[in-house]
Scaffold this active site. Sequence first.
Site, PDB file in Angstrom:
ATOM      1  N   TYR A 163      -5.153  -4.187  -1.746  1.00 10.96           N
ATOM      2  CA  TYR A 163      -4.681  -5.562  -1.654  1.00 10.96           C
ATOM      3  C   TYR A 163      -3.195  -5.594  -1.985  1.00 10.96           C
ATOM      4  O   TYR A 163      -2.771  -5.006  -2.986  1.00 10.96           O
ATOM      5  CB  TYR A 163      -5.460  -6.431  -2.651  1.00 10.96           C
ATOM      6  CG  TYR A 163      -5.050  -7.887  -2.686  1.00 10.96           C
ATOM      7  CD1 TYR A 163      -5.322  -8.739  -1.625  1.00 10.96           C
ATOM      8  CD2 TYR A 163      -4.419  -8.422  -3.812  1.00 10.96           C
ATOM      9  CE1 TYR A 163      -4.966 -10.084  -1.667  1.00 10.96           C
ATOM     10  CE2 TYR A 163      -4.063  -9.760  -3.872  1.00 10.96           C
ATOM     11  CZ  TYR A 163      -4.346 -10.592  -2.790  1.00 10.96           C
ATOM     12  OH  TYR A 163      -4.003 -11.919  -2.840  1.00 10.96           O
ATOM     13  N   ASP A 194       2.564   0.242  -4.204  1.00 10.17           N
ATOM     14  CA  ASP A 194       2.358  -1.102  -4.756  1.00 10.17           C
ATOM     15  C   ASP A 194       1.813  -0.913  -6.169  1.00 10.17           C
ATOM     16  O   ASP A 194       0.620  -0.646  -6.367  1.00 10.17           O
ATOM     17  CB  ASP A 194       1.384  -1.889  -3.875  1.00 10.17           C
ATOM     18  CG  ASP A 194       1.094  -3.278  -4.450  1.00 10.17           C
ATOM     19  OD1 ASP A 194       1.541  -3.564  -5.578  1.00 10.17           O
ATOM     20  OD2 ASP A 194       0.407  -4.060  -3.772  1.00 10.17           O
ATOM     21  N   LYS A 215       2.551  -8.503 -12.711  1.00  8.18           N
ATOM     22  CA  LYS A 215       1.650  -8.516 -13.858  1.00  8.18           C
ATOM     23  C   LYS A 215       2.347  -8.153 -15.184  1.00  8.18           C
ATOM     24  O   LYS A 215       2.940  -9.014 -15.823  1.00  8.18           O
ATOM     25  CB  LYS A 215       0.442  -7.607 -13.594  1.00  8.18           C
ATOM     26  CG  LYS A 215      -0.336  -8.066 -12.337  1.00  8.18           C
ATOM     27  CD  LYS A 215      -1.651  -7.374 -12.183  1.00  8.18           C
ATOM     28  CE  LYS A 215      -2.295  -7.635 -10.845  1.00  8.18           C
ATOM     29  NZ  LYS A 215      -3.137  -8.804 -10.750  1.00  8.18           N
TER      30      LYS A 215
HETATM   31  C1  LIG Z   1      -1.881  -4.201  -6.156  1.00  5.55           C
HETATM   32  C2  LIG Z   1      -1.578  -5.653  -6.027  1.00  5.55           C
HETATM   33  N1  LIG Z   1      -0.587  -6.052  -5.217  1.00  5.55           N
HETATM   34  C3  LIG Z   1      -0.273  -7.347  -5.084  1.00  5.55           C
HETATM   35  C4  LIG Z   1      -0.959  -8.315  -5.762  1.00  5.55           C
HETATM   36  C5  LIG Z   1      -0.577  -9.765  -5.601  1.00  5.55           C
HETATM   37  O1  LIG Z   1      -0.028 -10.224  -6.782  1.00  5.55           O
HETATM   38  P1  LIG Z   1      -0.032 -11.810  -7.133  1.00  5.55           P
HETATM   39  O2  LIG Z   1      -1.454 -12.180  -7.364  1.00  5.55           O
HETATM   40  O3  LIG Z   1       0.822 -11.888  -8.358  1.00  5.55           O
HETATM   41  O4  LIG Z   1       0.572 -12.497  -5.973  1.00  5.55           O
HETATM   42  C6  LIG Z   1      -2.003  -7.951  -6.605  1.00  5.55           C
HETATM   43  C7  LIG Z   1      -2.780  -8.974  -7.338  1.00  5.55           C
HETATM   44  O5  LIG Z   1      -3.789  -8.728  -7.938  1.00  5.55           O
HETATM   45  C8  LIG Z   1      -2.327  -6.578  -6.741  1.00  5.55           C
HETATM   46  O6  LIG Z   1      -3.315  -6.171  -7.538  1.00  5.55           O
END
Ligand SMILES: Cc1ncc(COP(=O)(O)O)c(C=O)c1O
Length: 468
Positions: free
Chosen positions: A185, A280, A308
């Site tokens: 994700y 990511d 985060k």
């Molecule tokens: C690996 C990863 N990338 C991107 C995101 C998106 O982040 P946000 O929820 O702060 O938009 C998340 C959210 O859980 C994530 O776990």
Amino acid sequence: MAAATAISGVGLTLGISTSAVRSRTSLVTMAVSLDEKTNKSLTLTKSQEAITAAKELMPGGVNSPVRAFKSVGGQPIVIDSVKGSRMTDIDGNEYIDYVGSWGPAIIGHADDQVLAALSETMKKGTSFGAPCLLENSLAKMVISAVPSIEMVRFVNSGTEACMGVLRLARAYTGKEKIIKFEGCYHGHADPFLVKAGSGVATLGLPDSPGVPKAATYETLTAPFNDFSAVEKLFEDNKGEIAAVILEPVVGNSGFIPPKSDFLSFLRKITKENNSLLIFDEVMTGFRLAYGGAQEYFGITPDLTTLGKIIGGGLPVGAYGGRRDIMEMVAPAGPMYQAGTLSGNPLAMTAGIETLKRIKEAGTYEYLDKITGELVRGIVEAGKKVGHAICGGHISGMFGFFFTEGPVYNFADAKKSDTAKFAKFYWGMLAEGVYLAPSQFEAGFTSLAHSPDDIEKTIAAAEKVFREI
Ligand SMILES: Cc1ncc(COP(=O)(O)O)c(C=O)c1O
């Protein structure tokens, strides 16, 4: 209504129907039938009333879908306050929390030092919309910690970070196609919402109504840990792939680590094809090690996204990488990306204070120790009474699946018995343990989790495993 809100252990008196459940990465259909009884009870009357009211005000009663408990049935629990390793709901039930606000709470919730620093910063205002010294401080900390990052741009969420990094990779390489992995994700921007798995995977068909085909047309997908699928995508799309983006340890289909050579293979194939490698690390950044997954595995990507933990519980995201690439970002270069509240002093302060704490000696050893004990305890307890279960952890990130395993990718993860997970989930809640309300989400520990918390959680799991 009150009668419908009393929950006895895993024996919900609520009517829970078969539901089409959207995990964040795919559609999973499951039947939830929770009819066993335990002797523990959990009163959730106020939560139920609040959610019923919320459903009239906000779609599904929540502001982010996974909070709606669709994967485990029943209604979400409404939280009143958090402190350390604990959360308390509006009915007064206390839980040991293994969600940690989905990752940021690595030093525990509402840490006194962070709160004190925030109230000092707040005296000067909450947002400047202009440069401030705190941005330099957090930028220096991120740059010195994360091996690939020579320059950084702060944004407000992980989604924004991934949107920005994708535009940057395309701008830098002059190519448009990207490879992402099934079950990874990268936020909810259109190009990343591509259905994982199945025959449509490599066709880049959109995963949500409203995402135009054109937005995902250049998104190619492969199963995580699948070397030959990646090789084939590079062969079939010669000279067209801007970047490969992945969660170096998947947390968004449960906890799935990479096979031993997978990250080095991706590093090599991207270099050979003049494509960029993007980690990511919104979830793994500062979580697996102070320098993230790239420090932990010793593989340096070209670009990295963060979120985060670097916001210490306030909304922050970031992307960064090699200086020559980052200098393409406006206003240094032509690639446009902006944000009204980006780099705001409160978020920078919470991030700085959090990073200071986790930089102290012993952080990752402690997280690894307690999390290892937790996962071993849960898996052994499940196996002892005959459940098919497997699990794993790295530092303070963990997961377990109700399947024999091994789990190398999202297809393997989907073999889990999600109905059993739902029963386990409610049983654990009744025992005062708050896990992520989906089989397909990683869990997190924090420096505030004590050995006693871990022991209590394993004891609760032993009890619940016998009952489901
Ligand atoms: C690996 C990863 N990338 C991107 C995101 C998106 O982040 P946000 O929820 O702060 O938009 C998340 C959210 O859980 C994530 O776990």
